[in-house]
Design a protein around this motif. Sequence first.
Motif, PDB file in Angstrom:
ATOM      1  N   ASP A 106       0.815  -1.218   0.000  1.00 38.09           N
ATOM      2  CA  ASP A 106       0.000   0.000   0.000  1.00 38.09           C
ATOM      3  C   ASP A 106       0.853   1.276   0.000  1.00 38.09           C
ATOM      4  O   ASP A 106       0.324   2.387   0.094  1.00 38.09           O
ATOM      5  CB  ASP A 106      -0.926   0.014   1.220  1.00 38.09           C
ATOM      6  N   THR A 107       2.175   1.138  -0.114  1.00 36.76           N
ATOM      7  CA  THR A 107       3.090   2.290  -0.103  1.00 36.76           C
ATOM      8  C   THR A 107       3.643   2.523  -1.498  1.00 36.76           C
ATOM      9  O   THR A 107       4.122   1.585  -2.145  1.00 36.76           O
ATOM     10  CB  THR A 107       4.251   2.048   0.875  1.00 36.76           C
ATOM     11  N   THR A 131       0.881   6.975   1.084  1.00 33.84           N
ATOM     12  CA  THR A 131      -0.171   5.972   1.280  1.00 33.84           C
ATOM     13  C   THR A 131      -1.505   6.699   1.179  1.00 33.84           C
ATOM     14  O   THR A 131      -1.551   7.919   0.945  1.00 33.84           O
ATOM     15  CB  THR A 131      -0.042   5.293   2.655  1.00 33.84           C
TER      16      THR A 131
END
Length: 685
Positions: free
Chosen positions: A575-576, A595
């Motif tokens: 998710d980064t 994010t």
Amino acid sequence: GGGKMNSRSFKLLGHKQCSHDASLMSWSANMDLLATVSPAPDVQLIVYRLSWQKLFQVRIGSNECTALCWHAEGKYLALGDSQGSLFLVDVESGEVVFNGGSSIADRIACFQWVLSSHKTASRYASPFAPLFPAISPVPPVSSFPNPYPSRLVSTSQSNPSPFSVLVVSGGPCVTFRANGVFPIGRIQLPAGESIESACVCPQLDTAALLVRRSTPVGHQWLLQIWDVNRFVNRADELQRLVADASELTELIAAMHNCMRTSATIWKDGVKPLYAKLLLLEELVQESTVSGTAKETLLQYLIGSTVSSSLSRFLSQNLSEQALNRIEKSVESACVSLSQVFQNHLIPTVERLLLIVTDLQGLAQWQERFKKIGLQPNQLTSLVEPLKLFLGTCEELLRRLVTVRSIYKSVTVWFHHALWSQLQETSPSPSRDVTPPTAADLNRISSWLQSEQPLVDDEVARLLNRVASESATLPAILEDIDSCWRIISESPAELISESFEMIREVSVHSGPAESTCWSIHWIQVPGNDAQQRSQLLVTLCIKDSAGDRLCLLQHTGEAEEEEGSTQACVVLFSPDTMLESIQRYNDTSIGCLTTTNSGAKLTLFDLSELPFQPFESPLVLVQAIDAVSVDDLKRERTFDRVGAKGLALTGTRRLAAIWFSSRVVSLLDMEEDEEEDAMDPDVTEL
């Protein structure tokens, strides 16, 4: 907006709200100045102080700006756009001092501006120096400003500018431009390859290219090491030629400035006299007697016959005060014009001729200068036009002496004519007037008996001829870029066999994407306690497992073809997203990640990261989790979303993060934040 902090977090200096968006930004390494560039179509360069006071703003154009770089000493900013155009901006004046082609056919991908550590010799340290002694600088024409207010190269012979190279890369080629302006070399890659980043080491002997090659399954990333030792071997010659080319540019600007000044001086100086002569011409044409003003004046000169039109002109349209003004104006114009030519224009052209002749002599020394591109034929074609130009200038000066004496005699004659007219109407005139001498009358007689009209400005015609001859000089002398072509071949043909690739490393290949990359030379201690250059390559690779920060360190001089390469891969969570990678200093790099909930700035210590021998490609290098290296980094998180740009400077210890909401967060990278520190409010700009 400040967000969470760990025990090693950076100090937040404040949030600044801007009225514009930014596509690029960069810190100066010498001053607390942040350069920002707004997106197309209205591309503006805005430079801020750390206090967020705007230093200057200048419009660059309408094409997207794709590259931004500071001069090594902070004097200039280089900008490149999507069409391959190069702009150089003087930071002190805030003006665009160069706007031209970069020899890059498509978008400029990146810049590097390196200052040579090589100490160049005197500008005239050549076997031809005794033949061409130094000439004192040409004084400026103070009443009219120089159209080129800021020069990119000092022409002082006693204190030449440091030699710098601007590396411009984009598409399949990279060009090297001395002092940002003059092309001195080019590397051209085959079709299907593009140079995404390039840099030259401080010693100017080795260049590194990060190349992307198209393959059937995606892209292959390559690290290429090139031997560019020619820059070191030819540093003195390059510095000298760059100084010559820059001085040619200044002298041509001074030459055009002198001609504009001369035309204005003469036009304004003779305007009162010509206005009176044209008025006399109108009075004669209105009279019933046929003839011209010249015939009317000639009759008066020979037989003292005063026609009605001449009598009316003397009594109603001419006065002692008007004649005094005319005499003063013409005399001042003649003196000023003579001074401009003798003290400014002719010395400027002589200096031009001297430099061209000097370069012409150097061109005969093919062993040293052929590879640099001196072209004897082009130089020879300039010598004769410059000599003719000098001849026309000297002809104008001779004619100016004649015209000055004629107009002086005419005003003396008109003074006496007014006195004679007054004597007829008043038996006791206020004062005696000296009559014109025989020499005065001879000059006036020749003037009136010539075939030219009464108002025939031969000086103006000669001034136009001077301007015309300067315009017919080869286009070589018209601007900075073409000026260089006197002493440089076309960059596409220059040094084709002088640069040699000495190593190529396959970094990565496959369908995975990459969004940000960079390549830098960093200084590390050597075995003999001296500094040596090491290559640092940073690359972001995106795939289904998450974004990877890939680091390569390559050590090896140009003659050590093998060298050594180590790699480190840091894997971020799925998710980064890794938005930007920036070099902070020789031991640290900074990463901006985002994010859905915010952004994070992380500073990695290169000396602490677990590098391992490199195995090509990078996917074979065992990745480490970003969380596992918490002790090797400093970071700060922001709960503000939309982070899109990062700028770092290790010398000034500053960072700037640009958010899509047009908010800029400024940080002190060396000072830690207090745990209970309050997050400052956004400051409106």
